[in-house]
Design an enzyme around this catalytic site. Sequence first.
Site, short mmCIF file in Angstrom:
data_model
loop_
_atom_site.label_atom_id
_atom_site.label_comp_id
_atom_site.label_asym_id
_atom_site.label_seq_id
_atom_site.Cartn_x
_atom_site.Cartn_y
_atom_site.Cartn_z
N SER A 180 4.90 5.20 -10.12
CA SER A 180 5.06 4.20 -9.07
C SER A 180 4.88 4.80 -7.69
O SER A 180 5.24 5.96 -7.47
CB SER A 180 6.46 3.59 -9.15
OG SER A 180 6.42 2.27 -9.56
N PRO A 181 4.35 4.03 -6.72
CA PRO A 181 4.38 4.52 -5.34
C PRO A 181 5.81 4.64 -4.85
O PRO A 181 6.58 3.69 -4.95
CB PRO A 181 3.62 3.42 -4.57
CG PRO A 181 3.43 2.28 -5.49
CD PRO A 181 3.77 2.71 -6.87
N GLN A 221 -1.83 2.83 -2.14
CA GLN A 221 -1.29 1.51 -1.82
C GLN A 221 -1.35 1.32 -0.30
O GLN A 221 -0.69 2.06 0.44
CB GLN A 221 0.16 1.42 -2.31
CG GLN A 221 0.79 0.06 -2.15
CD GLN A 221 2.28 0.09 -2.52
OE1 GLN A 221 3.08 0.69 -1.80
NE2 GLN A 221 2.63 -0.54 -3.62
N TYR A 275 7.28 -6.76 3.84
CA TYR A 275 6.37 -6.16 4.80
C TYR A 275 5.44 -7.25 5.35
O TYR A 275 5.57 -8.42 4.99
CB TYR A 275 5.61 -5.00 4.17
CG TYR A 275 6.53 -3.86 3.75
CD1 TYR A 275 7.44 -3.32 4.64
CD2 TYR A 275 6.50 -3.34 2.46
CE1 TYR A 275 8.31 -2.30 4.27
CE2 TYR A 275 7.35 -2.32 2.07
CZ TYR A 275 8.25 -1.79 2.98
OH TYR A 275 9.10 -0.79 2.62
N ARG A 329 0.47 -5.97 -5.10
CA ARG A 329 1.91 -5.97 -5.37
C ARG A 329 2.54 -7.19 -4.72
O ARG A 329 2.37 -7.43 -3.52
CB ARG A 329 2.58 -4.70 -4.86
CG ARG A 329 4.10 -4.76 -4.99
CD ARG A 329 4.78 -3.41 -4.89
NE ARG A 329 4.73 -2.69 -6.15
CZ ARG A 329 5.66 -1.80 -6.55
NH1 ARG A 329 6.71 -1.56 -5.80
NH2 ARG A 329 5.54 -1.18 -7.69
N ARG A 372 11.84 6.26 -10.63
CA ARG A 372 12.89 7.29 -10.57
C ARG A 372 12.81 8.33 -11.68
O ARG A 372 13.03 9.52 -11.42
CB ARG A 372 14.26 6.62 -10.55
CG ARG A 372 14.58 5.94 -9.23
CD ARG A 372 15.95 5.25 -9.25
NE ARG A 372 16.27 4.67 -7.97
CZ ARG A 372 15.87 3.47 -7.56
NH1 ARG A 372 15.11 2.74 -8.35
NH2 ARG A 372 16.21 3.00 -6.37
#
Length: 794
Positions: A429-430, A507, A589, A637, A731
Amino acid sequence: MNIVCVGGGPAGLYFGLLMKKRHPDYAVTVIERNRASDTFGWGVVFSDQTLGHLAGADEDSARAILQSFNHWDAIDVHFKGRTVTSSGHGFCGIGRKRLLNILQERGAALGVRLEFEHEVRDEAELARRYRADLVVACDGVNSAIRNRHAGVFQPEVEQRHCRFVWLGTRKKFDAFTFAFEETEHGWFQAHAYQYDGDTSTFIVETPEETWQAAGLEAMDQQEALAFCERLFARHLDGQPLLANAAHLRGSSMWIRFPRIACRQWVHYHDIEGRRVPVVLMGDAAHTAHFSIGSGTKLALEDAIELARCLDEPAAPLGQALGAYEEARRVEVLKLQSAARNSMEWFENVRRYTAMQAEQFAYSLLTRSQRLSHENLRLRDPAYVAGFERWFAERAAAQAGLPAPEGFTPPMFTPYKVRGVLLKNRVIVSPMAQYSAVDGTVGDFHLAHLGARALGGAALVMAEMTCVSSDARITPGCPGLYTAEHTAAWKRIVDFVHAHSDARIGVQLGHAGAKGSTRPMWDGVDLPLEDGNWPLVSSSPQQYLKGVSQLAREATLEDLERIKCDFVRATRAAHEAGFDWLELHCAHGYLLSSFISPLTNRRQDAYGGSLESRCRYPLEVFAAIRAVWPLDKPISVRLSAHDWVEGGVTPGDAVAIARLFKELGADMIDCSSGQVSKEEKPVYGRMFQAPFADRIRNEAGIPTIAVGSIYEADHVNGIVSAGRADLCAVARPHLANPAWTLNEAARIGYTGASWPRQYRPGKLQLERNLERERQMGALGGGLTPQQLAARLLEG
């Protein structure tokens, strides 16, 4: 102690006999409004685990129940003329009437007082008459006691979407059977299982709109039975369907499942100077959908726990009831969560009907997310091995590769998107690292991303990379808006390509109102102490009320400039050699702020309806798709759920995904939340996978699942069931860059793609040979140490 149970179903009878068994001197009365011989269900289902609980609580009644059970091991799924069978599930069925009779007989033998045909209209008066110290309200799903004191118990009652009818048949089913039949009006499903020597339960279920379209609302009982018999004729072998609720007329035999949860379980009456508690039990307190066979299980386990808590030495009654509520609330919530997943699967069967029978059955078996891939393997190794072969062959064909030989878990099957072939289904994952300098990535990023590329994942995604300096979240965020940035990224991309068989993606995003903040370790979302830059958003916005900087509404000139920034960054990403591009339209965002009604209050063409709110993100997407090579994928996303009333819902997310799909998006990366600080997300294992499932199977676009995915078992289950095509793991990859290889070893898979220096491919072998040739010509007869020293000297 003097105990009165209102309701003579399994909960009241079982609790009564347990208390009388433990305390023969107690006065225990069970009051039931119907006759002893009345019952309006057919059979009930227990797992082997539940039977173990009953044996531990009261061996005599458990023995009688076991002797009356019909046991089966297999589940049959009938779909589109195919039957898929899975074994090892260990369930038992017993007639509801037989179960009640066993509990009645055992209770009476112990001295429980049973009163039938007694309607309780006032439990306080009942408690006064019986001098009760405790009243147990186990009067069922339509509990009158719960409804009378709704202000105290605070029940949440949710009428669900499907109509179902509880029937019986003399057809004896060898396995727990799920049968699906399509009509011109929609899909119907049957849940069927044998519970005694000659009778089976046969539940028919369908969505409300299908039920109405089929005309069942206007049919009387016999007409409805005939309709169902015709529909499921191939599964009934000529046997009729039976109804045992003659008091229900016409459409009232079809009911909608009520999902019930109460905030409080105990209420007190003041009776002649005494505080007499009324405690909820069984369906009066909670319900869980019948598709996981949990209603009677929950009721009996409530009874076991309440009896245990009341037996705690020296515990006051109020304390004991509090302990009971606390203990059972946790277990009930866990089961209700699984039951909700199962219930929603059956409410949305149409969503999965494009699947082949193999995947449809797997999706059904794992619908609650309690039954995992490896648990299925333990139950039925042959079934899982066959499914994995089918899945691997299908994946290889999709990728244009020959079918693999031997054991290949779904997690390690290839997947092709446009011209990019991924060796497996795992993405790193980013993850924001806040370690760039003026937008430029360096050695830290090389080590961070390079290590994870060597760790076995198919695709490594760089963190959100900003399209301009004022698009950054923090001063430590990377960018792609100068030539220096492109060169720095190219160094990392080249390393990944040279030393691994992983792909690497970037991304692109713009922070919007969440920009100009400190790195998270200095305070999450807090503005900079000095040096803040101006912020823009879809509408004027302050992300942290009273704390964050106020973002102004972006003008049309701002929007054109920002779109050009995205295009410039996209060209730079291609120049740097990235294989994959993702457009960040989530988490509040800038682009996300246009999509969510919580943040977009514009009055122009970019605000208002869902389609209008999506207009600017779609314009940006179209612009970058136009300059990004056609053989390279772009994912988007999305925040598929704002977790705030009035925000984006999962249903909205399906519509949004369709809009991006129409413009050429290849995948939807399904995240959620982080749009508003008022959000109330519901966390848990794989808690966002249902969003990926819904978008994939309703919008018809491949998806990436994210969120609390931390085992190979999770990835295998998600991709096998068609809930997503890829899984992004965050994680666990921070803790262990080689998480993918580690999980491969843990599940016994030895065919994982290892880094090229350990298992080189043809291209790498050629590079190694050329390097050795050049070094040999340069070094002559030098030792390796001498050659290294010469090279270092230049």
